[in-house]
Design a protein around this motif. Structure first.
Motif, PDB file in Angstrom:
ATOM      1  N   PRO A 106       0.907  -1.137  -0.027  1.00 31.19           N
ATOM      2  CA  PRO A 106       0.083   0.031  -0.080  1.00 31.19           C
ATOM      3  C   PRO A 106       0.852   1.341   0.357  1.00 31.19           C
ATOM      4  O   PRO A 106       1.941   1.327   0.441  1.00 31.19           O
ATOM      5  N   ALA A 107       0.172   2.482   0.079  1.00 33.40           N
ATOM      6  CA  ALA A 107       0.907   3.909  -0.045  1.00 33.40           C
ATOM      7  C   ALA A 107       1.308   4.059   1.765  1.00 33.40           C
ATOM      8  O   ALA A 107       2.260   4.770   1.730  1.00 33.40           O
ATOM      9  N   THR A 108       0.123   3.835   2.206  1.00 34.60           N
ATOM     10  CA  THR A 108       0.551   4.378   3.763  1.00 34.60           C
ATOM     11  C   THR A 108       0.088   3.046   4.086  1.00 34.60           C
ATOM     12  O   THR A 108      -0.503   1.836   3.860  1.00 34.60           O
ATOM     13  N   LEU A 109       0.779   2.675   5.657  1.00 33.58           N
ATOM     14  CA  LEU A 109      -0.074   1.308   6.482  1.00 33.58           C
ATOM     15  C   LEU A 109       0.107   1.648   7.735  1.00 33.58           C
ATOM     16  O   LEU A 109       1.994   1.805   7.824  1.00 33.58           O
ATOM     17  N   VAL A 110      -0.265   1.593   8.595  1.00 32.21           N
ATOM     18  CA  VAL A 110       0.028   2.124  10.511  1.00 32.21           C
ATOM     19  C   VAL A 110      -0.481   0.123  10.787  1.00 32.21           C
ATOM     20  O   VAL A 110      -0.953  -0.445  10.431  1.00 32.21           O
ATOM     21  N   GLN A 111       0.745   0.437  11.968  1.00 31.10           N
ATOM     22  CA  GLN A 111       0.654  -1.500  12.493  1.00 31.10           C
ATOM     23  C   GLN A 111       1.479  -1.674  13.752  1.00 31.10           C
ATOM     24  O   GLN A 111       1.952  -0.794  13.498  1.00 31.10           O
ATOM     25  N   VAL A 148       3.673  -2.723  17.076  1.00 32.00           N
ATOM     26  CA  VAL A 148       4.242  -3.394  17.053  1.00 32.00           C
ATOM     27  C   VAL A 148       3.780  -5.175  16.944  1.00 32.00           C
ATOM     28  O   VAL A 148       3.090  -5.813  17.912  1.00 32.00           O
ATOM     29  N   GLY A 149       4.796  -6.027  16.270  1.00 33.66           N
ATOM     30  CA  GLY A 149       4.116  -7.076  16.824  1.00 33.66           C
ATOM     31  C   GLY A 149       3.466  -8.311  15.743  1.00 33.66           C
ATOM     32  O   GLY A 149       3.771  -9.488  15.891  1.00 33.66           O
ATOM     33  N   SER A 150       3.033  -6.855  15.350  1.00 33.86           N
ATOM     34  CA  SER A 150       1.685  -7.862  14.110  1.00 33.86           C
ATOM     35  C   SER A 150       2.767  -7.636  12.777  1.00 33.86           C
ATOM     36  O   SER A 150       3.997  -7.819  12.380  1.00 33.86           O
ATOM     37  N   PRO A 151       2.881  -8.751  11.502  1.00 35.89           N
ATOM     38  CA  PRO A 151       3.116  -8.915  10.161  1.00 35.89           C
ATOM     39  C   PRO A 151       3.155  -8.308   9.327  1.00 35.89           C
ATOM     40  O   PRO A 151       2.363  -7.085   9.286  1.00 35.89           O
ATOM     41  N   LEU A 152       4.583  -7.991   8.636  1.00 31.16           N
ATOM     42  CA  LEU A 152       4.118  -7.365   7.167  1.00 31.16           C
ATOM     43  C   LEU A 152       4.054  -8.101   6.000  1.00 31.16           C
ATOM     44  O   LEU A 152       4.812  -9.280   5.513  1.00 31.16           O
ATOM     45  N   SER A 153       3.429  -7.495   4.472  1.00 33.54           N
ATOM     46  CA  SER A 153       3.584  -7.442   3.517  1.00 33.54           C
ATOM     47  C   SER A 153       3.658  -6.878   3.286  1.00 33.54           C
ATOM     48  O   SER A 153       2.417  -5.860   2.594  1.00 33.54           O
ATOM     49  N   LEU A 154       4.774  -6.124   1.760  1.00 32.41           N
ATOM     50  CA  LEU A 154       4.715  -4.966   1.026  1.00 32.41           C
ATOM     51  C   LEU A 154       4.994  -5.295  -0.059  1.00 32.41           C
ATOM     52  O   LEU A 154       6.207  -6.056  -0.232  1.00 32.41           O
ATOM     53  N   LEU A 190       8.278  -7.800   0.054  1.00 25.14           N
ATOM     54  CA  LEU A 190       8.943  -7.223   1.883  1.00 25.14           C
ATOM     55  C   LEU A 190       8.223  -7.788   2.700  1.00 25.14           C
ATOM     56  O   LEU A 190       7.023  -7.449   2.629  1.00 25.14           O
ATOM     57  N   SER A 191       8.917  -9.174   3.790  1.00 25.80           N
ATOM     58  CA  SER A 191       8.170  -9.261   5.079  1.00 25.80           C
ATOM     59  C   SER A 191       9.040  -9.338   6.181  1.00 25.80           C
ATOM     60  O   SER A 191       9.619  -8.974   6.099  1.00 25.80           O
ATOM     61  N   SER A 192       7.318  -9.236   6.987  1.00 23.05           N
ATOM     62  CA  SER A 192       8.209  -9.542   8.246  1.00 23.05           C
ATOM     63  C   SER A 192       7.139 -10.393   9.566  1.00 23.05           C
ATOM     64  O   SER A 192       6.019  -9.922   8.932  1.00 23.05           O
ATOM     65  N   LYS A 193       7.921 -11.126  10.117  1.00 22.83           N
ATOM     66  CA  LYS A 193       6.776 -11.874  10.534  1.00 22.83           C
ATOM     67  C   LYS A 193       6.735 -11.611  12.115  1.00 22.83           C
ATOM     68  O   LYS A 193       5.437 -10.993  12.843  1.00 22.83           O
ATOM     69  N   LYS A 194       7.668 -10.085  12.932  1.00 18.93           N
ATOM     70  CA  LYS A 194       7.074  -9.300  14.085  1.00 18.93           C
ATOM     71  C   LYS A 194       7.584  -7.866  13.480  1.00 18.93           C
ATOM     72  O   LYS A 194       8.531  -7.789  14.115  1.00 18.93           O
ATOM     73  N   LEU A 195       6.813  -7.029  13.337  1.00 14.93           N
ATOM     74  CA  LEU A 195       7.334  -5.415  13.046  1.00 14.93           C
ATOM     75  C   LEU A 195       8.004  -4.915  14.375  1.00 14.93           C
ATOM     76  O   LEU A 195       6.963  -5.008  15.924  1.00 14.93           O
TER      77      LEU A 195
END
Lengths: 116, 112
Positions: free
Chosen positions: B8-13, B15-21, B76-81
């Motif tokens: 997405p263009a912007t993302l608010v997540q 702490v501890g949540s996953p990420l996928s860009l 681009l990913s993360s399991k826990k931000l």
């Protein structure tokens, strides 16, 4: 190690005056040199590049840059600044050998502020 | 002509949540793909680059990972931000011989 230095965090210039944004580099061999511009909350836009040939390179929006091998510099210039030129400018260098694994090295950026 | 998309263009997540860009490129084949992070609105840090499908090189150790499931797709990913993952993430592409990279519009990530 390869590096790029942009010695000025910010450059202030009045509209209509000439502007220079400085960049010096350190790289083994002959480099590729680039300038990018970034407007707020946007990606980087390519402005111009030096690959070989004429030391004065002309790019987008009236910008130009001069490659000076003896001084290892690649300063960005424009004869007459516009308020719309206000943005963050990045200098970058890449050794011309090595392909994708040879990374593009960026300077820390210079914020150009053009006052009306 | 070539185009690069990021979402997405912007993302608010939290702490501890996953990420996928996601980043996709159109109009070219077998591009080199890059992920950068720009923190504090200034310096650019190369995170990952890829020269082909399934080929990922990491530049810095961190809790992020990257994948290239298709020729023109880079994720681009993360399991826990972490809070420190906040920043502006830029995808870029290049082709051999061009020397320079084309950048996408970026994703602003805020970890709260």
């Amino acid at each position: 190690a390869q590096s790029v230095a942009q010695p000025e965090d910010q450059v202030n210039v009045a509209e209509g005056n000439p502007l220079t944004v400085k960049c010096t580099y350190s790289v083994s061999g002959n480099p590729y040199l680039f300038w990018y511009v970034q407007y707020p909350n946007r990606g980087l836009q390519f402005l111009l590049k030096y690959i070989t040939g004429d030391n004065l390179v002309k790019g987008s929006y009236g910008f130009e840059a001069e490659f000076n091998k003896s001084q290892t510099s690649f300063h960005l210039k424009k004869p007459s600044a516009l308020v719309s030129d206000s943005a963050l400018y990045f200098c970058a260098v890449r050794d011309r050998h090595g392909g994708a694994t040879n990374k593009l090295i960026f300077g820390t950026g210079t914020l150009l502020a053009v006052q009306p | 002509s070539q185009t690069i998309h990021q979402w997405p263009a912007t993302l608010v997540q939290p702490v501890g949540s996953p990420l996928s860009l996601e980043c996709t490129v159109e109009g070219t084949s077998n591009p080199n793909l890059y992920w950068y992070r720009q923190a504090a609105g200034r310096g650019l840090q190369l995170l990952f680059y890829s020269v082909g499908i399934g080929q990922i090189s990491s530049e810095v150790p961190q809790n992020l990972s990257a994948s290239r499931p298709q020729d023109r797709q880079f994720i681009l990913s993360s399991k826990k931000l972490l809070l420190s993952d906040s920043g502006f993430y830029l995808c870029a592409w290049s082709v051999e011989g061009a020397g320079f990279e084309y950048f996408g519009p970026g994703t602003r990530l805020t970890v709260t």
